[in-house]
Design an enzyme around this catalytic site. Structure first.
Site, PDB file in Angstrom:
ATOM      1  N   GLY A  71       4.469 -43.212 -44.354  1.00 32.02           N
ATOM      2  CA  GLY A  71       4.517 -43.695 -45.733  1.00 32.02           C
ATOM      3  C   GLY A  71       4.016 -45.122 -45.820  1.00 32.02           C
ATOM      4  O   GLY A  71       4.770 -46.038 -46.126  1.00 32.02           O
ATOM      5  N   GLU A 118       6.616 -50.618 -42.317  1.00 29.20           N
ATOM      6  CA  GLU A 118       6.849 -49.332 -42.980  1.00 29.20           C
ATOM      7  C   GLU A 118       6.802 -48.200 -41.984  1.00 29.20           C
ATOM      8  O   GLU A 118       6.170 -48.311 -40.935  1.00 29.20           O
ATOM      9  CB  GLU A 118       5.700 -49.048 -43.964  1.00 29.20           C
ATOM     10  N   ASP A 127       2.257 -46.749 -47.929  1.00 28.89           N
ATOM     11  CA  ASP A 127       1.758 -47.130 -49.265  1.00 28.89           C
ATOM     12  C   ASP A 127       1.718 -48.645 -49.441  1.00 28.89           C
ATOM     13  O   ASP A 127       0.826 -49.172 -50.108  1.00 28.89           O
ATOM     14  CB  ASP A 127       2.626 -46.502 -50.358  1.00 28.89           C
ATOM     15  N   SER A 154      18.218 -53.778 -40.647  1.00 33.13           N
ATOM     16  CA  SER A 154      18.614 -53.671 -42.057  1.00 33.13           C
ATOM     17  C   SER A 154      19.819 -52.775 -42.305  1.00 33.13           C
ATOM     18  O   SER A 154      20.480 -52.917 -43.334  1.00 33.13           O
ATOM     19  CB  SER A 154      17.420 -53.189 -42.879  1.00 33.13           C
ATOM     20  N   SER A 194      18.627 -43.017 -51.888  1.00 33.09           N
ATOM     21  CA  SER A 194      18.741 -42.063 -50.797  1.00 33.09           C
ATOM     22  C   SER A 194      20.023 -42.313 -50.009  1.00 33.09           C
ATOM     23  O   SER A 194      20.345 -41.558 -49.117  1.00 33.09           O
ATOM     24  CB  SER A 194      17.548 -42.205 -49.860  1.00 33.09           C
ATOM     25  N   LYS A 241      21.983 -53.760 -48.517  1.00 33.36           N
ATOM     26  CA  LYS A 241      21.905 -53.462 -49.953  1.00 33.36           C
ATOM     27  C   LYS A 241      23.130 -53.922 -50.730  1.00 33.36           C
ATOM     28  O   LYS A 241      23.056 -54.103 -51.943  1.00 33.36           O
ATOM     29  CB  LYS A 241      21.652 -51.972 -50.171  1.00 33.36           C
TER      30      LYS A 241
HETATM   31  C1  PLP Z   1      16.752 -49.674 -48.477  1.00 34.71           C
HETATM   32  C2  PLP Z   1      16.589 -49.927 -47.046  1.00 34.71           C
HETATM   33  C3  PLP Z   1      15.409 -50.481 -46.531  1.00 34.71           C
HETATM   34  C4  PLP Z   1      14.209 -50.798 -47.399  1.00 34.71           C
HETATM   35  O1  PLP Z   1      14.528 -51.805 -48.332  1.00 34.71           O
HETATM   36  P1  PLP Z   1      13.595 -52.075 -49.588  1.00 34.71           P
HETATM   37  O2  PLP Z   1      14.257 -53.185 -50.308  1.00 34.71           O
HETATM   38  O3  PLP Z   1      13.543 -50.805 -50.390  1.00 34.71           O
HETATM   39  O4  PLP Z   1      12.243 -52.418 -49.065  1.00 34.71           O
HETATM   40  C5  PLP Z   1      15.346 -50.755 -45.178  1.00 34.71           C
HETATM   41  N1  PLP Z   1      16.368 -50.461 -44.353  1.00 34.71           N
HETATM   42  C6  PLP Z   1      17.513 -49.922 -44.802  1.00 34.71           C
HETATM   43  C7  PLP Z   1      18.596 -49.629 -43.827  1.00 34.71           C
HETATM   44  C8  PLP Z   1      17.669 -49.640 -46.168  1.00 34.71           C
HETATM   45  O5  PLP Z   1      18.808 -49.096 -46.604  1.00 34.71           O
END
Ligand code: PLP
Length: 320
Positions: free
Chosen positions: A209, A205, A211, A305, A79, A54
Site C-alpha cells: 500500500g 508504508e 499510496d 507505534s 481498523s 492513537k
Molecule cells: C494508525 C496506526 C499507524 C498509522 O498512523 P497514521 O496516523 O494513520 O499514519 C501506525 N501504526 C499503528 C500501530 C497504528 O495504529
C-alpha cells in the site's frame, strides 16, 4: 476547514493530554546498535494507554468538545487502534462513543473497544466505505466525527510522541515513522522541524500500500484499493488533505517494507528487546534494516507505534 496545525498546537496538546496519556519509555539495544553500527533510540508507543499512540490524538480531540458535543456523543471509524483510543478517551470524558470497525479487525482490538464501553458497528473493509458510514451515523444521531488522521487536533496530539522523544534524547540525524493516513508522520514533522530541524524524516508504508510514496512523487493524493498486508494499522487508501500538505513539505522520503520484513522486525523486537510489537508498529525499524547505509554512524530514532496483536496471531506469524 479548520486551520492547519502548527508546533504551537503540539505544545498545547502536550499540556492537554498530560493528565491522561503515558509518557512512554525510550529504549535502546546494544545488540541492535552493534548490528547496524548506529545509535538507535526507540520511542515505545506500544506502551501507551490502549497500546498505541492513537490515544494521544483522541484525548486531544475529545478534550476540546463543547458541552453539547459531549452530550450527543462521538463517532469514529477505525481498523482498531483509533477505535480503542476514542472509546477510552470517551469514557474518561463521559462521552457516548459509536465506533465503526471492519468485521475482520483483530479480535483483541474489537474486544478492547467494547470493553471501554464503545458501541461497535461492523462493516466490510473491502467493499464498504467506512467514511460514508461514519458521516451517515454522525448526521443521523448528531454525533461528532473524529477521523483517525486527517484532523488538526488529531495530528497535534500524535505529534506529542516525537516531542517527548526529542526532548529526552536531543538532536537526531534521522527518524523513521510508520505511515498509514499520515497523522503520526505529520505530527512528527511539526515536532521534529521545530526541535531538531536538520533531522532526516522518513515515513514508512507497507509495500502493498505505497499510496503515500506515489503521492509524494506525483505531487497529489493517490487513492488505492485497501491493500492486503499484515500491517492492519496502515491499510489506509489515501493520505488526508492536512496530512499530505504537511508531509509533502516536511518529509525527507517515504520508504516501504514488505510483510516478510515486518515479521523479521517483530521477531527481533521479541527476542532481542523482549517487547511485543504489532506488524504496523514494525514499519520504522524494518526500513532502518532495509537501508543500513542511511543509518550507519548516525543517531537514529524509530517510533514503535503500537503493540496490539492477538497472542495466537503473534505465535503463528513468528512460528511460520
Ligand atoms: C494508525 C496506526 C499507524 C498509522 O498512523 P497514521 O496516523 O494513520 O499514519 C501506525 N501504526 C499503528 C500501530 C497504528 O495504529
Amino acid at each position: 476547514m479548520s486551520l492547519a496545525p502548527t508546533f504551537d498546537d503540539v505544545e498545547s496538546a502536550a499540556a492537554r493530554i498530560a493528565p491522561y496519556a503515558a509518557r512512554t519509555p525510550v529504549m535502546r539495544s546494544r545488540v541492535i546498535n552493534e548490528q547496524l553500527g548506529a545509535e538507535v533510540v526507540f520511542k515505545c508507543e506500544n506502551f501507551q494507554r490502549t497500546g498505541a499512540f492513537k490515544f494521544r490524538g483522541a484525548v486531544n480531540a475529545l478534550s476540546q468538545f463543547s458541552a453539547e458535543q459531549r452530550q450527543a456523543g462521538v463517532v469514529a471509524y477505525s481498523s482498531g487502534n483509533h477505535a480503542q483510543a476514542v472509546a477510552l478517551a470517551a469514557s474518561i470524558f463521559d462521552i457516548p462513543a459509536t465506533i465503526v470497525m471492519p468485521h475482520d479487525a483483530p479480535a483483541a482490538k474489537v474486544a478492547a473497544t467494547k470493553g471501554y464501553g464503545g458501541e461497535v458497528v461492523s462493516y466490510d473493509r473491502y467493499t464498504e466505505d467506512r467514511e460514508e458510514i461514519g458521516r451517515i451515523l454522525a448526521a443521523e444521531r448528531g454525533l461528532t466525527l473524529v477521523p483517525p488522521y486527517d484532523h488538526p487536533h488529531v495530528i497535534a496530539g500524535q505529534g506529542t510522541a516525537a516531542r517527548e522523544l526529542l526532548e529526552e534524547v536531543g538532536d537526531l540525524d534521522a527518524l523513521f515513522v510508520p505511515l498509514g493516513g499520515g497523522g503520526l508522520l505529520s505530527g512528527t514533522i511539526l515536532s521534529t522541524r521545530a526541535l531538531s530541524p536538520n533531522c532526516e524524516l522518513y515515513g514508512v508504508e507497507p509495500e502493498a500500500g505505497n499510496d503515500g510514496q506515489r503521492s509524494l512523487r506525483g505531487g497529489s493524493i493517490v487513492h488505492i484499493d485497501t491493500p492486503i498486508t499484515i500491517a492492519d494499522g496502515a491499510q489506509t487508501q489515501h493520505l488526508g488533505t492536512y496530512t499530505f500538505d504537511i508531509i509533502r513539505r516536511g518529509v525527507t522520503d517515504i520508504l516501504t517494507a514488505s510483510d516478510g520484513e515486518l515479521v523479521e522486525a517483530m521477531r527481533t523486537f521479541a527476542s532481542v528487546m523482549k517487547v511485543v510489537v504489532e506488524p504496523t508498529g514494525c514499519l520504522g525499524f524494518a526500513a532502518v534494516r532495509n537501508h543500513p547505509n542511511r543509518v550507519r554512524g548516525k543517531r537514529v530514532g524509530v517510533i514503535i507505534s503500537g503493540g496490539n496483536i492477538d497472542t495466537d496471531r503473534l505465535a503463528s506469524l513468528l512460528g511460520g
